[in-house]
Enzyme design. Structure first.
Site, short mmCIF file in Angstrom:
data_model
loop_
_atom_site.label_atom_id
_atom_site.label_comp_id
_atom_site.label_asym_id
_atom_site.label_seq_id
_atom_site.Cartn_x
_atom_site.Cartn_y
_atom_site.Cartn_z
CE LYS A 173 40.66 31.96 37.05
NZ LYS A 173 40.20 33.25 38.17
CE1 TYR B 88 44.36 29.37 39.47
CE2 TYR B 88 41.95 30.24 40.23
CZ TYR B 88 43.61 30.41 39.74
OH TYR B 88 43.80 31.88 39.45
P1 NAD Z 1 39.24 43.52 38.72
O1 NAD Z 1 37.85 43.94 38.94
O2 NAD Z 1 40.27 43.91 39.68
O3 NAD Z 1 39.46 44.36 37.22
C1 NAD Z 1 38.87 44.34 36.13
C2 NAD Z 1 39.28 45.35 35.09
O4 NAD Z 1 38.49 45.39 34.10
C3 NAD Z 1 39.24 46.79 35.71
O5 NAD Z 1 40.34 47.70 35.55
C4 NAD Z 1 37.98 47.47 35.37
O6 NAD Z 1 37.98 48.80 35.09
C5 NAD Z 1 38.09 46.77 33.72
N1 NAD Z 1 36.70 46.49 33.30
C6 NAD Z 1 36.70 47.13 31.95
N2 NAD Z 1 35.15 46.70 31.67
C7 NAD Z 1 34.33 46.41 32.78
C8 NAD Z 1 33.20 46.23 33.13
N3 NAD Z 1 32.20 46.37 31.98
N4 NAD Z 1 32.87 45.85 34.39
C9 NAD Z 1 33.80 45.94 35.13
N5 NAD Z 1 35.13 45.90 35.10
C10 NAD Z 1 35.46 46.40 33.67
O7 NAD Z 1 39.26 41.90 38.38
P2 NAD Z 1 40.63 41.02 38.46
O8 NAD Z 1 40.38 40.41 39.61
O9 NAD Z 1 41.99 41.82 38.21
O10 NAD Z 1 40.18 39.96 37.20
C11 NAD Z 1 40.31 40.20 36.13
C12 NAD Z 1 40.53 38.92 35.16
O11 NAD Z 1 41.60 38.28 35.50
C13 NAD Z 1 39.54 38.04 35.60
O12 NAD Z 1 39.33 37.37 34.07
C14 NAD Z 1 39.86 37.03 36.57
O13 NAD Z 1 39.34 35.60 36.35
C15 NAD Z 1 41.50 36.93 36.05
N6 NAD Z 1 42.47 36.76 37.35
C16 NAD Z 1 43.27 35.86 37.26
C17 NAD Z 1 44.15 35.46 38.16
C18 NAD Z 1 45.07 34.43 38.23
O14 NAD Z 1 45.83 34.14 39.31
N7 NAD Z 1 45.24 33.88 36.98
C19 NAD Z 1 43.86 36.24 39.49
C20 NAD Z 1 42.80 37.19 39.62
C21 NAD Z 1 42.10 37.50 38.31
#
Ligand code: NAD
Length: 368
Positions: free
Chosen positions: A132, A217
């Site tokens: 999401k 959410y």
């Molecule tokens: P994060 O920043 O921890 O991870 C993002 C990942 O994408 C990293 O490994 C990064 O290296 C990679 N990436 C690749 N290309 C990139 C770029 N151009 N710029 C930045 N990062 C890049 O983020 P996260 O918190 O893991 O979130 C990732 C996704 O998951 C989002 O869409 C977020 O909304 C979703 N999410 C969902 C939940 C849930 O409870 N369902 C919780 C957290 C995050």
């Protein structure tokens, strides 16, 4: 048709149906082959929350990793027993089509990358789960659905609350009439953003601010608890543009959704204050979830006749909401069923999010 009967047919029961189907499968023999997931993007949610859960899954296993950081991918591959041949970069990702170990690609990248990797995964002949928000626009969400449909592949959105016991029990209470006719729903989600350099604060990667990240959410809770779809949206937004965190994206969004039954939802999202609360009041009582949608620690109360009671819900379909979500998709693939947390569900959220942005930008009340 009575309101409650009609709600039975709508999305509020998707999680209950999932619970029922997963419960039925829990008693069955495990499948001969677990469904193989490729995880795209090895950030916080992928590595800290999702990947450790494969150990608890009955129908799903971790089969491949996709990352821009080969060293990180190799370290995690060793930890999770993923073979070297199943490691991909963003450049070599399309070769995943030749990997029979991978059934489904789970996209856990920054929001604006969900559409590209969903479409590439479908074109590589794989089913898809995307995190999401499903996308950063309605047009992208439609293109994702079209790509998966053209490829004959299933598409799901990472809406884990549909597998979370307190949320499932709240839906059940509303369906069973415990609070009477739903009249007013308050849904608040937010947290305090820190580092202004994070991708979540960059419009090109996040697609928007707190509404895209946390507002979904609130919108989801309004839909699955009322079981209705909004017909009108009116919104306001407030952002201190001098604050370096909010140079590109909005801070606080607040909106009103009007439902066909006459129920009203006030929803909000914030990047400058902490919220995780849902309250649905009906003509006979109210339910409160606080916190409503974190990774763990939900509480649920029911208030009737002036008495507030804390409720312990029956167990959910799986050991936790993450396993429930992963195994639900695996079961859908094994049994050729459509995921309940579907692309269409994500698309409808994007339509509502888009209407909130347009209304807050001066568009007045938007009819859906
Ligand atoms: P994060 O920043 O921890 O991870 C993002 C990942 O994408 C990293 O490994 C990064 O290296 C990679 N990436 C690749 N290309 C990139 C770029 N151009 N710029 C930045 N990062 C890049 O983020 P996260 O918190 O893991 O979130 C990732 C996704 O998951 C989002 O869409 C977020 O909304 C979703 N999410 C969902 C939940 C849930 O409870 N369902 C919780 C957290 C995050």
């Amino acid at each position: 048709m009575a309101d409650l009967d009609r709600r039975d047919l709508l999305i509020g029961l998707s999680g209950l149906a999932a619970a029922a189907s997963a419960g039925a499968c829990r008693a069955a023999e495990p499948p001969a082959r677990k469904i193989g997931y490729a995880i795209v993007g090895l950030g916080y949610y992928a590595t800290r929350i999702i990947m450790p859960q494969f150990a608890n899954c009955r129908f799903s296993r971790l089969a491949a990793l996709v990352s821009g950081d080969p060293a990180k991918a190799r370290t995690l591959a060793a930890q999770y027993d993923v073979p070297e041949r199943s490691l991909y970069s963003y450049q070599t990702f399309d070769r995943i089509r030749d990997n029979p170990d991978v059934d489904v690609v789970y996209v856990i990248l920054p929001n604006s990358m969900h559409a590209e990797y969903t479409i590439r995964a479908a074109q590589a002949g794989k089913h898809v789960v995307t995190e999401k928000p499903m996308s950063v626009s309605v047009a992208e969400a439609e293109a994702m659905i079209a790509a998966c449909s053209k490829a004959g592949k299933k598409l799901a959105v990472g809406y884990r609350s549909h597998f979370q016991p307190h949320n499932l029990h709240a839906i059940r209470l509303v369906r069973d009439g415990a609070i009477g006719r739903p009249r007013y729903l308050l849904a608040e989600h937010g947290f305090v953003q820190g580092d202004p350099t994070k991708w979540r604060l960059k419009k090109a990667l996040a697609g928007g601010g707190s509404l895209m990240d946390m507002g979904v959410y609130s919108v989801q809770a309004a839909r699955y608890l009322t079981g209705e779809e909004p017909v009108a949206v009116t919104a306001r937004s407030t952002t201190d543009r001098k604050d370096p965190r909010f140079a590109e994206v909005e801070d606080l969004s607040a909106w009103t959704l009007e439902f066909p039954s006459g129920a009203i939802n006030h929803g909000m999202s914030s990047y400058s204050s902490n919220h995780n609360f849902v309250r649905l009041t009906g003509d006979k009582g109210r339910i409160e979830l606080e916190p409503a949608t974190p990774y763990e620690g939900q509480t649920l109360s029911l208030t009737r006749d002036g008495r507030k009671e804390q409720l312990t819900p029956p167990p959910g379909p799986a050991v936790n909401q993450f396993v429930g979500q992963l195994d639900h998709m695996a079961e859908c693939i094994l049994n050729d069923r459509q995921p309940l947390i579907s692309g269409e569900m994500g698309l409808q959220d994007m339509r509502i999010v888009d209407a909130i942005y347009r209304s807050a930008a001066g568009g007045g009340t938007i009819r859906l």
